[in-house]
Each structure stands twice: as structure tokens, then as C-alpha cells.
Design an enzyme around this catalytic site. Structure first.
Site, mmCIF file in Angstrom:
data_model
loop_
_atom_site.group_PDB
_atom_site.id
_atom_site.type_symbol
_atom_site.label_atom_id
_atom_site.label_comp_id
_atom_site.label_asym_id
_atom_site.label_seq_id
_atom_site.Cartn_x
_atom_site.Cartn_y
_atom_site.Cartn_z
ATOM 1 N N CYS A 75 0.880 -1.176 0.000
ATOM 2 C CA CYS A 75 0.000 0.000 0.000
ATOM 3 C C CYS A 75 0.912 1.218 0.000
ATOM 4 O O CYS A 75 1.589 1.461 1.002
ATOM 5 C CB CYS A 75 -0.909 -0.017 1.227
ATOM 6 S SG CYS A 75 -1.929 1.465 1.395
ATOM 7 N N HIS A 161 -1.875 -5.248 -10.328
ATOM 8 C CA HIS A 161 -2.574 -4.131 -10.981
ATOM 9 C C HIS A 161 -2.830 -4.430 -12.448
ATOM 10 O O HIS A 161 -1.957 -4.979 -13.129
ATOM 11 C CB HIS A 161 -1.745 -2.843 -10.876
ATOM 12 C CG HIS A 161 -1.724 -2.258 -9.492
ATOM 13 N ND1 HIS A 161 -2.590 -1.266 -9.086
ATOM 14 C CD2 HIS A 161 -0.974 -2.567 -8.404
ATOM 15 C CE1 HIS A 161 -2.357 -0.969 -7.818
ATOM 16 N NE2 HIS A 161 -1.376 -1.753 -7.383
ATOM 17 N N GLU A 210 -9.901 0.021 -6.463
ATOM 18 C CA GLU A 210 -9.004 -0.830 -5.685
ATOM 19 C C GLU A 210 -9.636 -2.163 -5.309
ATOM 20 O O GLU A 210 -10.810 -2.226 -4.912
ATOM 21 C CB GLU A 210 -8.561 -0.121 -4.393
ATOM 22 C CG GLU A 210 -7.627 1.037 -4.628
ATOM 23 C CD GLU A 210 -6.909 1.445 -3.357
ATOM 24 O OE1 GLU A 210 -6.762 0.587 -2.453
ATOM 25 O OE2 GLU A 210 -6.511 2.619 -3.265
ATOM 26 N N GLY A 222 -1.080 2.072 -7.362
ATOM 27 C CA GLY A 222 -1.744 2.244 -8.668
ATOM 28 C C GLY A 222 -1.006 3.250 -9.540
ATOM 29 O O GLY A 222 -0.843 3.043 -10.745
HETATM 30 N N1 LIG Z 1 -4.384 2.301 -1.540
HETATM 31 C C1 LIG Z 1 -3.158 1.536 -1.654
HETATM 32 C C2 LIG Z 1 -3.363 0.281 -2.439
HETATM 33 C C3 LIG Z 1 -3.933 -0.772 -1.597
HETATM 34 C C4 LIG Z 1 -3.904 -2.030 -2.376
HETATM 35 C C5 LIG Z 1 -5.075 -2.911 -2.102
HETATM 36 N N2 LIG Z 1 -6.319 -2.334 -2.603
HETATM 37 C C6 LIG Z 1 -4.874 -4.265 -2.759
HETATM 38 O O1 LIG Z 1 -5.803 -5.064 -2.693
HETATM 39 O O2 LIG Z 1 -3.785 -4.498 -3.311
HETATM 40 C C7 LIG Z 1 -2.016 2.334 -2.248
HETATM 41 O O3 LIG Z 1 -1.969 3.550 -2.024
HETATM 42 O O4 LIG Z 1 -1.131 1.726 -2.888
#
Ligand SMILES: N[C@H](CCC[C@H](N)C(=O)O)C(=O)O
Length: 277
Positions: A75, A161, A210, A222
Site C-alpha cells: 500500500c 494491478h 481498488e 496504482g
Molecule cells: N491504496 C493503496 C493500495 C492498496 C492495495 C489494495 N487495494 C490491494 O488489494 O492491493 C495504495 O496507495 O497503494
């Protein structure tokens, strides 16, 4: 028991941060989901947990849970808040710390201007790194989404991603395609979904649906994923300014096995205590 926590955000991507170095607690999935609820709980995109490291060469263990209770590998916005939190709480005096995550080690550096720089490691494009079911590694893949052919790029930045190009993020089909791609059967562990509009060779606009939390105002991993895919496809030149709904990030990547570097803000909102049933 009463659990002390701090509410923080990185460009509006918001977190409940809990110190389990000086507190003892075990949080079950259903408790995390209840705490994540913005009406009946505290409300957050992710829960960030600070623990003592398993590896003595690391400063902390950094655990991340989505709003649906799923534990994940990385994260990015949370990493910046983590770095600020452990210094504010006097858990360390170091400016640069090494933390272990499910997705691998991260190096976090607190800068003089209050921002935090994060070495996010090397992006990995091999489908098995996400995992993503595909016959081979490729710059892009075509995904059948309920009969619609969607062209995506895939990359792991510790977490998985999928990145789509759109002409204008403001009318991108985030609410429609986000959940369908997040749960697509070719992503056995689901996936985060980025919608990227290329403004110039060093500037993009980005929205992210997400995994486990839905669309957020910003997503650090992301932003790293979109920039890595854009540079790999010859569409972008490092460093890249990423305009997210909650603000801007600067992402640097020299290509190949070089690390992705992310710099941005980390804000505290309030401290609180919550009774754990
Ligand atoms: N908000 C986070 C990403 C969380 C990732 C999560 N949603 C997953 O399932 O990988 C960021 O700033 O990188």
C-alpha cells in the site's frame, strides 16, 4: 479492550493506523470490516498495522488490510503514512526505515519538507507475478469482460494491478468495469484496476478501482503501476506527474530492474480509541 488508533490519509486515500508494538490485539476479518464501515464504524480504505519485524534486519513489519478484511501485499499511500506514524509515536527516531510487507521489503524516507519518499521495489510484468492467467508475458493483454474486449497492461508492484488507457478519466467506466475486472477469473487473487489518461509524456491523470475497497481518491501502488506500464510501452518518460482525484504524486523509474520511487504527503487527521468486542 480499547484499541488506540490514528486516522491518516495520503491524498485522500484514508487509513486507520494501529500500533501493535506497544498494544496487544488480534483483529478478526469481521472486526476489520465493521471498523471500515463509514456509517457504523470508523471508515477507511485500508487498515495499517505496525508490528515488530520478523526479520531482525528490518525496523518494522507493515501489514495492510482492505476494507473487506482481505490482507494484501503493499500500500503505497499507506507506506508514507506508516513512516510518519512511527516517528510521531516515537517508535523510531530514524529518518529512513526498512519495513517488511507481504509483497517484499520497502525503504521509507521522511523528507525535511514533511513528505515521504518510498522505494517501491522493481515492477514485475510476468503474469505469474500477479498472478494473471495468460499464455505469455506481453506489453498488453486482451480481456473478455462480459463479451467486451478490454485491452489491459498487467504489473505487480508487490500487489497486482491491471491498467487500462482511457481518453478522459472523468468519463471512464470505473463503476462498471472496475468491479468486473477486479473479480475477473483470470486474476485468481483479484486485482486493482487503474484507468489512465495520458496528458503528455511526463504527465497522466489516473483513477483507481481498488481490490477489496472500491474506487479511492488516490492509490500509490496504482500510480506506480500506471507509470511503469506507460514507460514500458514507450508512452511515458520518467519522472511522471500523476494527477489523482485526491492530489498529485511524482513517480520515478529508470526501467529494467531499477526501483520505482514515489514521493508524496502523509497527513494525520485525528487520534481515537475504539472498543473491540
Ligand atoms: N491504496 C493503496 C493500495 C492498496 C492495495 C489494495 N487495494 C490491494 O488489494 O492491493 C495504495 O496507495 O497503494
Amino acid at each position: 479492550m480499547l484499541l488506540h488508533f490514528t486516522k491518516m490519509h495520503g491524498l485522500g486515500n484514508d487509513f486507520m493506523v494501529v500500533d501493535l508494538v506497544t498494544q496487544r490485539a488480534r483483529l478478526r476479518d469481521e472486526q476489520i470490516r465493521a471498523l471500515a464501515d463509514r456509517h457504523f464504524g470508523i471508515g477507511f480504505d485500508q487498515l495499517l498495522v505496525v508490528e515488530p519485524p520478523l526479520d531482525p534486519d528490518m525496523d518494522f513489519r507493515y501489514r495492510i488490510f482492505n476494507a473487506d478484511g482481505s490482507e494484501v501485499e503493499n500500500c503505497g499511500n499507506g507506506a508514507r503514512c506508516f513512516a510518519r506514524f512511527v516517528r510521531d509515536q516515537r517508535l523510531t527516531h530514524k529518518r529512513e526505515i526498512r519495513v517488511e510487507t507481504r509483497g517484499g521489503p520497502l525503504t521509507l524516507r521522511s523528507e525535511d519538507d514533511g513528505r515521504v519518499s518510498v522505494d517501491m521495489g522493481t515492477p514485475r510484468f510476468a503474469p505469474e507475478a500477479l498472478p494473471f492467467i495468460a499464455d505469455e508475458e506481453s506489453l498488453t493483454h486482451v480481456l473478455d469482460v462480459e463479451g467486451e474486449c478490454v485491452t489491459i497492461a498487467v504489473v505487480s508492484v508487490g500487489n497486482p494491478h491491471a491498467v487500462l488507457r482511457v481518453d478522459d478519466v472523468d468519463d471512464a467506466p470505473v463503476a462498471h468495469l472496475g468491479p468486473l475486472i477486479e473479480a475477473h477469473p483470470r486474476f485468481p487473487q483479484r486485482v486493482n484496476v487503474g484507468f489512465m489518461q495520458i496528458v503528455s509524456r511526463q504527465e497522466i491523470r489516473l483513477r483507481v478501482f481498488e481490490r477489496g475497497s472500491g474506487e479511492t481518491l488516490a492509490c500509490g501502488t496504482g500510480a506506480c503501476a500506471a507509470v511503469a506500464c506507460g514507460i514500458r510501452q514507450g508512452l511515458l518518460d520518467s519522472p511522471v506527474t500523476v494527477h489523482l482525484r485526491g492530489g498529485d504524486l511524482t513517480i520515478t523509474w529508470a526501467g529494467g530492474v531499477a526501483s520505482l520511487l514515489m514521493t508524496g504527503p502523509a497527513e494525520r487527521v485525528f487520534d481515537g480509541r475504539v472498543a473491540l468486542s
